[in-house]
Scaffold this motif. Structure first.
Motif, PDB file in Angstrom:
ATOM      1  N   UNK A 123       0.833  -1.209   0.000  1.00  0.00           N
ATOM      2  CA  UNK A 123       0.000   0.000   0.000  1.00  0.00           C
ATOM      3  C   UNK A 123       0.869   1.261   0.000  1.00  0.00           C
ATOM      4  N   UNK A 124       1.893   1.266   0.836  1.00  0.00           N
ATOM      5  CA  UNK A 124       2.787   2.425   0.908  1.00  0.00           C
ATOM      6  C   UNK A 124       3.536   2.604  -0.404  1.00  0.00           C
ATOM      7  N   UNK A 125       4.064   1.516  -0.948  1.00  0.00           N
ATOM      8  CA  UNK A 125       4.817   1.588  -2.207  1.00  0.00           C
ATOM      9  C   UNK A 125       3.942   2.107  -3.338  1.00  0.00           C
ATOM     10  N   UNK A 126       2.701   1.618  -3.417  1.00  0.00           N
ATOM     11  CA  UNK A 126       1.810   2.062  -4.498  1.00  0.00           C
ATOM     12  C   UNK A 126       1.557   3.569  -4.417  1.00  0.00           C
ATOM     13  N   UNK A 127       1.304   4.069  -3.206  1.00  0.00           N
ATOM     14  CA  UNK A 127       1.082   5.506  -3.081  1.00  0.00           C
ATOM     15  C   UNK A 127       2.345   6.285  -3.430  1.00  0.00           C
ATOM     16  N   UNK A 128       3.496   5.811  -2.981  1.00  0.00           N
ATOM     17  CA  UNK A 128       4.756   6.508  -3.291  1.00  0.00           C
ATOM     18  C   UNK A 128       5.030   6.515  -4.786  1.00  0.00           C
ATOM     19  N   UNK A 129       4.742   5.415  -5.446  1.00  0.00           N
ATOM     20  CA  UNK A 129       4.938   5.349  -6.904  1.00  0.00           C
ATOM     21  C   UNK A 129       4.006   6.335  -7.594  1.00  0.00           C
ATOM     22  N   UNK A 130       2.748   6.421  -7.157  1.00  0.00           N
ATOM     23  CA  UNK A 130       1.817   7.362  -7.793  1.00  0.00           C
ATOM     24  C   UNK A 130       2.266   8.808  -7.576  1.00  0.00           C
ATOM     25  N   UNK A 131       2.805   9.113  -6.403  1.00  0.00           N
ATOM     26  CA  UNK A 131       3.325  10.455  -6.158  1.00  0.00           C
ATOM     27  C   UNK A 131       4.470  10.752  -7.122  1.00  0.00           C
ATOM     28  N   UNK A 132       5.361   9.781  -7.299  1.00  0.00           N
ATOM     29  CA  UNK A 132       6.492   9.970  -8.215  1.00  0.00           C
ATOM     30  C   UNK A 132       6.012  10.124  -9.653  1.00  0.00           C
ATOM     31  N   UNK A 133       5.064   9.295 -10.059  1.00  0.00           N
ATOM     32  CA  UNK A 133       4.543   9.389 -11.429  1.00  0.00           C
ATOM     33  C   UNK A 133       3.969  10.772 -11.710  1.00  0.00           C
ATOM     34  N   UNK A 134       3.267  11.328 -10.754  1.00  0.00           N
ATOM     35  CA  UNK A 134       2.653  12.638 -10.948  1.00  0.00           C
ATOM     36  C   UNK A 134       3.699  13.748 -11.017  1.00  0.00           C
ATOM     37  N   UNK A 135       4.871  13.531 -10.434  1.00  0.00           N
ATOM     38  CA  UNK A 135       5.903  14.567 -10.399  1.00  0.00           C
ATOM     39  C   UNK A 135       6.871  14.481 -11.571  1.00  0.00           C
ATOM     40  N   UNK A 136       6.850  13.386 -12.314  1.00  0.00           N
ATOM     41  CA  UNK A 136       7.823  13.183 -13.384  1.00  0.00           C
ATOM     42  C   UNK A 136       7.209  13.487 -14.751  1.00  0.00           C
ATOM     43  N   UNK A 137       8.023  14.047 -15.668  1.00  0.00           N
ATOM     44  CA  UNK A 137       7.488  14.409 -16.974  1.00  0.00           C
ATOM     45  C   UNK A 137       7.407  13.249 -17.957  1.00  0.00           C
ATOM     46  N   UNK A 138       7.979  12.107 -17.595  1.00  0.00           N
ATOM     47  CA  UNK A 138       8.004  10.924 -18.464  1.00  0.00           C
ATOM     48  C   UNK A 138       7.616   9.710 -17.626  1.00  0.00           C
ATOM     49  N   UNK A 139       7.310   8.583 -18.270  1.00  0.00           N
ATOM     50  CA  UNK A 139       6.927   7.392 -17.500  1.00  0.00           C
ATOM     51  C   UNK A 139       8.039   6.924 -16.559  1.00  0.00           C
ATOM     52  N   UNK A 140       7.611   6.271 -15.486  1.00  0.00           N
ATOM     53  CA  UNK A 140       8.515   5.710 -14.490  1.00  0.00           C
ATOM     54  C   UNK A 140       8.518   4.190 -14.608  1.00  0.00           C
ATOM     55  N   UNK A 141       9.708   3.598 -14.498  1.00  0.00           N
ATOM     56  CA  UNK A 141       9.832   2.144 -14.373  1.00  0.00           C
ATOM     57  C   UNK A 141      10.592   1.853 -13.088  1.00  0.00           C
ATOM     58  N   UNK A 142      10.218   0.780 -12.402  1.00  0.00           N
ATOM     59  CA  UNK A 142      10.846   0.445 -11.126  1.00  0.00           C
ATOM     60  C   UNK A 142      11.485  -0.938 -11.212  1.00  0.00           C
TER      61      UNK A 142
END
Length: 427
Positions: A123-142
């Protein structure tokens, strides 16, 4: 999905060789080691030639209990823009713990540590990933990481954990087949089962790297040739899906360029030979709406991660359920890495201290957790040496000069007269 091809991790030590290597479609750079506006000439020439450059972050700590730091996200976004990158990548890991959330001292690992495969952590990781996605101008891969240790009481396999992460966030996956091999040796996890459970339609690209085995433990060194078992896992993956990109990582002990080219050739041939007759198509994944992690879940995760990190870097008792022998192996590995990186960040220290540098640093690391990155670690180590070492020696005087030159807001003037002059101008 961006088709990347075959690439290599760009490092200053092999910059010239990478420029001359045939068949290099793209490179990956460590985001934290890249300064927009001051790119190395070699990297700029690759960009000018149209070679794709992908920034690879190592310090965001998306698996940590705290929400991602806005400054680190802004820096990662800036690098993606400056490099014209089609995506950015980070790790499913935590790198620091403690602080206000747990009412404990903030600790830095200086390394990527595994998150527990639990509902709280997911749950924590999913929220953190969504926060990062919203802040980045391009797609994120982990990226999945290698681990020497396993969390007790895990609720999911790695494949299940990654599948749900991708399903809930739409994030892409960077699959490191060397890390799957590491977890096979160290944790008994079946790489074929992990690949069968992964959402390979979310695959962004693949990492391949070498390591070594010692006393039944596999160390993901990125400083040794790629072994056959890692190529076999790559072949298994390539038989299931056509990877958009495959990249060779090498961070230390760089061989001759011809050896790197042979490894790249082996990687290309492995992917080619394993390719299915009808390559699988990759598709964009959307997000499945889910609620954010509540603060209680973050606090539970934070307390667990802080207890583990404290045992690894501060010598506190091992948390219940962990393999104490493996924790000792991991703790020694973290201290050794600190010694190596500090020697790179502050190369004067091994020169000043000579053969005694490493022994002294490992003694310091046993009771002094890293508190602010490797540059601060170098200063803290020098200060500790000055407080605990021999009172008078040439090395001590030289170390004291080094520490004084770097511990203040500005370098000290070299002469006593200049120091007096500067002090007068400040009055």
């Amino acid at each position: 999905m961006t088709r990347l091809g075959t690439g290599i991790g760009w490092r200053p030590e092999i910059a010239d060789a990478v420029e001359r290597m045939p068949g290099i479609d793209w490179v990956e750079v460590v985001a934290e080691n890249t300064c927009p506006g001051h790119l190395p000439e070699s990297l700029q020439r690759l960009l000018d030639r149209g070679v794709t450059v992908v920034p690879h972050g190592v310090s965001l700590g998306l698996g940590g209990a705290d929400r991602p730091d806005e400054g680190r996200l802004a820096a990662l976004a800036e690098r993606a823009g400056a490099l014209g990158s089609p995506l950015v990548t980070e790790h499913i890991a935590f790198v620091r713990a403690g602080g206000p959330l747990t009412a404990s001292a903030r600790l830095e690992a200086g390394h990527l540590l595994p998150v527990p495969r639990t509902r709280d952590a997911l749950d924590v990781l999913c929220e953190n990933v969504r926060i990062a996605q919203d802040a980045l101008p391009v797609p994120l891969a982990v990226e999945n990481i290698a681990a020497l240790i396993a969390w007790p009481g895990e609720e999911m396999t790695e494949g299940q954990f990654l599948y749900e992460l991708a399903d809930r966030t739409g994030v892409r996956l960077l699959i490191d087949v060397a890390n799957l091999h590491t977890n096979h040796v160290n944790r008994g996890e079946d790489p074929a089962k992990a690949l069968a459970e992964l959402p390979l339609e979310a695959l962004a690209y693949v990492h391949v790297a070498g390591g070594f085995e010692r006393d039944g433990v596999w160390h993901d060194s990125h400083a040794h040739p790629v072994p056959r078992p890692v190529l076999d896992i790559l072949a298994d993956l390539a038989s299931r899906v056509a990877p958009p990109g495959v990249l060779l990582e090498r961070d230390e002990n760089f061989p001759e360029p011809a050896e790197l080219e042979r490894e790249l050739g082996a990687i290309r041939e492995t992917v080619r030979a394993a390719a299915p007759e009808r390559p699988h198509r990759t598709e964009e994944r959307g997000r499945v709406p889910v609620p954010d992690a509540d603060d209680t879940a973050r606090q539970r995760l934070g307390l667990a991660e802080a207890a583990l990190l404290s045992a690894l870097v501060a010598g506190t008792p091992a948390p219940e359920g962990f393999d104490r022998v493996r924790l000792g192996v991991q703790a020694r590995a973290l201290a050794a890495k600190r010694a190596d990186v500090v020697a790179k960040v502050a190369p004067e220290l091994p020169v000043i201290l000579g053969e005694g540098y490493r022994t002294a640093f490992l003694a310091y690391a046993q009771g002094h957790p890293m508190r602010g990155g490797y540059r601060q670690d170098a200063l803290d180590f020098a200060d500790w040496m000055l407080r605990s070492g021999p009172r008078e020696s040439g090395a001590r005087r030289e170390l004291r000069r080094w520490w004084l030159d770097r511990s203040g807001p500005a370098p000290r003037p070299r002469s006593r007269l200049a120091r007096v002059g500067r002090s007068l101008t400040r009055r």
